[in-house]
Design a protein around this motif. Structure first.
Motif, mmCIF file in Angstrom:
data_model
loop_
_atom_site.group_PDB
_atom_site.id
_atom_site.type_symbol
_atom_site.label_atom_id
_atom_site.label_comp_id
_atom_site.label_asym_id
_atom_site.label_seq_id
_atom_site.Cartn_x
_atom_site.Cartn_y
_atom_site.Cartn_z
ATOM 1 N N LEU A 1 -8.768 -1.123 -15.587
ATOM 2 C CA LEU A 1 -7.464 -1.716 -15.329
ATOM 3 C C LEU A 1 -7.146 -1.696 -13.840
ATOM 4 N N LEU A 2 -7.425 -0.562 -13.181
ATOM 5 C CA LEU A 2 -7.192 -0.463 -11.734
ATOM 6 C C LEU A 2 -8.095 -1.429 -10.968
ATOM 7 N N ALA A 3 -9.357 -1.523 -11.400
ATOM 8 C CA ALA A 3 -10.317 -2.404 -10.727
ATOM 9 C C ALA A 3 -9.901 -3.869 -10.825
ATOM 10 N N ILE A 4 -9.151 -4.209 -11.863
ATOM 11 C CA ILE A 4 -8.664 -5.578 -12.032
ATOM 12 C C ILE A 4 -7.352 -5.790 -11.284
ATOM 13 N N ILE B 1 -5.675 -3.995 -8.836
ATOM 14 C CA ILE B 1 -5.516 -3.799 -7.394
ATOM 15 C C ILE B 1 -5.921 -5.038 -6.597
ATOM 16 N N PRO B 2 -7.137 -5.585 -6.792
ATOM 17 C CA PRO B 2 -7.491 -6.770 -5.981
ATOM 18 C C PRO B 2 -6.689 -8.014 -6.333
ATOM 19 N N THR B 3 -6.377 -8.212 -7.623
ATOM 20 C CA THR B 3 -5.672 -9.433 -8.011
ATOM 21 C C THR B 3 -4.225 -9.441 -7.524
ATOM 22 N N THR B 4 -3.544 -8.307 -7.643
ATOM 23 C CA THR B 4 -2.147 -8.268 -7.183
ATOM 24 C C THR B 4 -2.058 -8.391 -5.666
ATOM 25 N N PHE B 5 -2.978 -7.739 -4.964
ATOM 26 C CA PHE B 5 -2.960 -7.834 -3.496
ATOM 27 C C PHE B 5 -3.288 -9.258 -3.049
ATOM 28 N N LEU B 6 -4.270 -9.863 -3.697
ATOM 29 C CA LEU B 6 -4.627 -11.246 -3.357
ATOM 30 C C LEU B 6 -3.450 -12.180 -3.623
ATOM 31 N N GLN C 1 7.024 -4.280 -5.444
ATOM 32 C CA GLN C 1 7.213 -4.150 -6.896
ATOM 33 C C GLN C 1 5.942 -4.511 -7.660
ATOM 34 N N ILE C 2 5.237 -5.532 -7.192
ATOM 35 C CA ILE C 2 3.970 -5.919 -7.825
ATOM 36 C C ILE C 2 2.970 -4.769 -7.754
ATOM 37 N N ALA C 3 2.987 -4.023 -6.654
ATOM 38 C CA ALA C 3 2.036 -2.921 -6.466
ATOM 39 C C ALA C 3 2.221 -1.810 -7.486
ATOM 40 N N ILE C 4 3.390 -1.733 -8.111
ATOM 41 C CA ILE C 4 3.616 -0.722 -9.150
ATOM 42 C C ILE C 4 2.625 -0.914 -10.294
ATOM 43 N N THR C 5 2.276 -2.168 -10.561
ATOM 44 C CA THR C 5 1.348 -2.465 -11.655
ATOM 45 C C THR C 5 -0.102 -2.163 -11.280
ATOM 46 N N ALA C 6 -0.335 -1.682 -10.046
ATOM 47 C CA ALA C 6 -1.703 -1.382 -9.604
ATOM 48 C C ALA C 6 -1.828 0.025 -9.031
ATOM 49 N N SER C 7 -0.743 0.788 -9.059
ATOM 50 C CA SER C 7 -0.788 2.146 -8.506
ATOM 51 C C SER C 7 -1.379 3.121 -9.526
ATOM 52 N N PHE D 1 0.812 -1.215 0.000
ATOM 53 C CA PHE D 1 0.000 0.000 0.000
ATOM 54 C C PHE D 1 0.852 1.275 0.000
ATOM 55 N N LEU D 2 2.062 1.201 0.512
ATOM 56 C CA LEU D 2 2.967 2.339 0.385
ATOM 57 C C LEU D 2 3.282 2.604 -1.085
ATOM 58 N N THR D 3 3.500 1.535 -1.835
ATOM 59 C CA THR D 3 3.770 1.676 -3.267
ATOM 60 C C THR D 3 2.533 2.121 -4.031
ATOM 61 N N ILE D 4 1.382 1.568 -3.690
ATOM 62 C CA ILE D 4 0.124 1.997 -4.315
ATOM 63 C C ILE D 4 -0.059 3.501 -4.155
ATOM 64 N N PHE D 5 0.238 3.976 -2.972
ATOM 65 C CA PHE D 5 0.031 5.392 -2.654
ATOM 66 C C PHE D 5 1.050 6.282 -3.368
ATOM 67 N N ALA D 6 2.324 5.889 -3.327
ATOM 68 C CA ALA D 6 3.387 6.754 -3.828
ATOM 69 C C ALA D 6 3.734 6.519 -5.291
ATOM 70 N N GLY D 7 3.355 5.363 -5.843
ATOM 71 C CA GLY D 7 3.658 5.090 -7.240
ATOM 72 C C GLY D 7 5.066 4.596 -7.483
ATOM 73 N N THR D 8 5.833 4.337 -6.424
ATOM 74 C CA THR D 8 7.197 3.827 -6.555
ATOM 75 C C THR D 8 7.477 2.820 -5.460
ATOM 76 N N GLY D 9 8.256 1.799 -5.786
ATOM 77 C CA GLY D 9 8.586 0.776 -4.811
ATOM 78 C C GLY D 9 9.706 1.177 -3.868
ATOM 79 N N HIS D 10 10.333 2.327 -4.105
ATOM 80 C CA HIS D 10 11.451 2.752 -3.257
ATOM 81 C C HIS D 10 11.013 3.040 -1.819
#
Length: 280
Positions: free
Chosen positions: A171-174, A176-181, A142-148, A101-110
């Motif tokens: 795309l986000l609706a698909i 976000i839940p799939t990557t988190f799951l 890193q996976i969260a980058i594809t859902a941010s 969720f930090l990556t989702i929020f910020a858009g970067t995995g750093h």
């Protein structure tokens, strides 16, 4: 293998290696060096420079930098640290959830890098091998980058998929839940089917006996936050929500705003610069 293709691969991996060695912005610098070597050196025809993606990355980094200077990232990390320390037994699930969720929020995995010492400390305190929550957490970040909503990866992918009827909101609706799951399923597998008991690790115990590692001393970060920290996070958060709502409103599936004066990519860049302005 063709010698010309082999030369291309050598240049590619040499640029990647040099970028990793330089670190930070050096990755981008080395990418430019690789393009020059491949085009002017080996005569390859370059593709179109993805200006939209580059500008989105720059604007997002600009907004995140403003939030970091205001203390916003320190505030987010402190919240994440509190979550982990209050629920140490569930570190294998909470650590990847936090970095995700930090990556989702910020858009970067750093942003996940700052959590690594906390994850190690909490895991050792619960007699859990740190490698387990660490490995899942890094992958989750890193996976969260594809859902941010504000990552360049999502913007680029939505551009590829829109001609096929998959809009940015869809795309986000698909994703976000799939990557988190997927991250949580991985955490479950690692927790249930991998030996996570640190006390049974002979290498760790031997290093502990030799004094090469020290027992865990639980401690927290008492560094005071800046007064602007919370406000900067709220400004950034509201800005991200505004981007998602606007992109949804102008999408072909919703079409609440017609005609579309400000396209989605331009809107993301402009909104991010507005966020940076307000935080500054």
């Amino acid at each position: 293998m063709d010698i010309f293709l082999l030369l291309q691969l050598i240049v590619l991996f040499a640029a990647i290696f040099l970028g990793v060695k330089l670190g930070g912005m050096g990755i981008g610098y080395a990418g430019g060096l690789g393009v020059v070597a491949l085009t002017l050196g080996l005569g390859l025809n370059p593709g179109q420079i993805p200006w939209d993606v580059i500008l989105i990355i720059m604007s997002v980094i600009g907004a995140i930098s403003a939030m970091q200077l205001a203390g916003g990232l320190d505030y987010l990390v402190k919240i994440a640290e509190k979550i982990l320390r209050r629920n140490p037994k569930h570190i294998n699930y909470l650590a990847p959830a936090v970095t995700y969720f930090l990556t989702i929020f910020a858009g970067t995995g750093h942003t996940a890098f700052s959590m690594i010492p906390v994850i190690v400390e909490v895991a050792k305190g619960e007699n859990i091998k740190p490698s387990v929550p660490l490995s899942i957490s890094v992958v989750a970040s890193q996976i969260a980058i594809t859902a941010s909503p504000v990552s360049a990866a999502v913007i680029a992918m939505s551009g590829f998929l829109e001609p096929f009827g998959c809009s940015y909101p869809m795309l986000l609706a698909i994703c976000i839940p799939t990557t988190f799951l997927g991250c949580m399923i991985t955490a479950f597998i690692m927790t249930k089917f991998v030996n996570t008991d640190l006390s049974s690790d002979p290498i760790y115990q031997e290093r502990l006996r030799l004094g090469q590692v020290t027992p865990v001393i639980k401690k927290g970060d008492d560094h005071p936050l800046k007064k602007s920290a919370k406000l900067s996070v709220w400004i950034f958060f509201i800005g991200v929500i505004a981007i998602v709502l606007y992109a949804t409103a102008i999408s072909n599936n919703v079409a609440w705003i017609e005609p579309v004066i400000l396209p989605r990519n331009d809107a993301i860049i402009s909104f991010m610069l507005c966020i940076a302005t307000l935080i500054t």
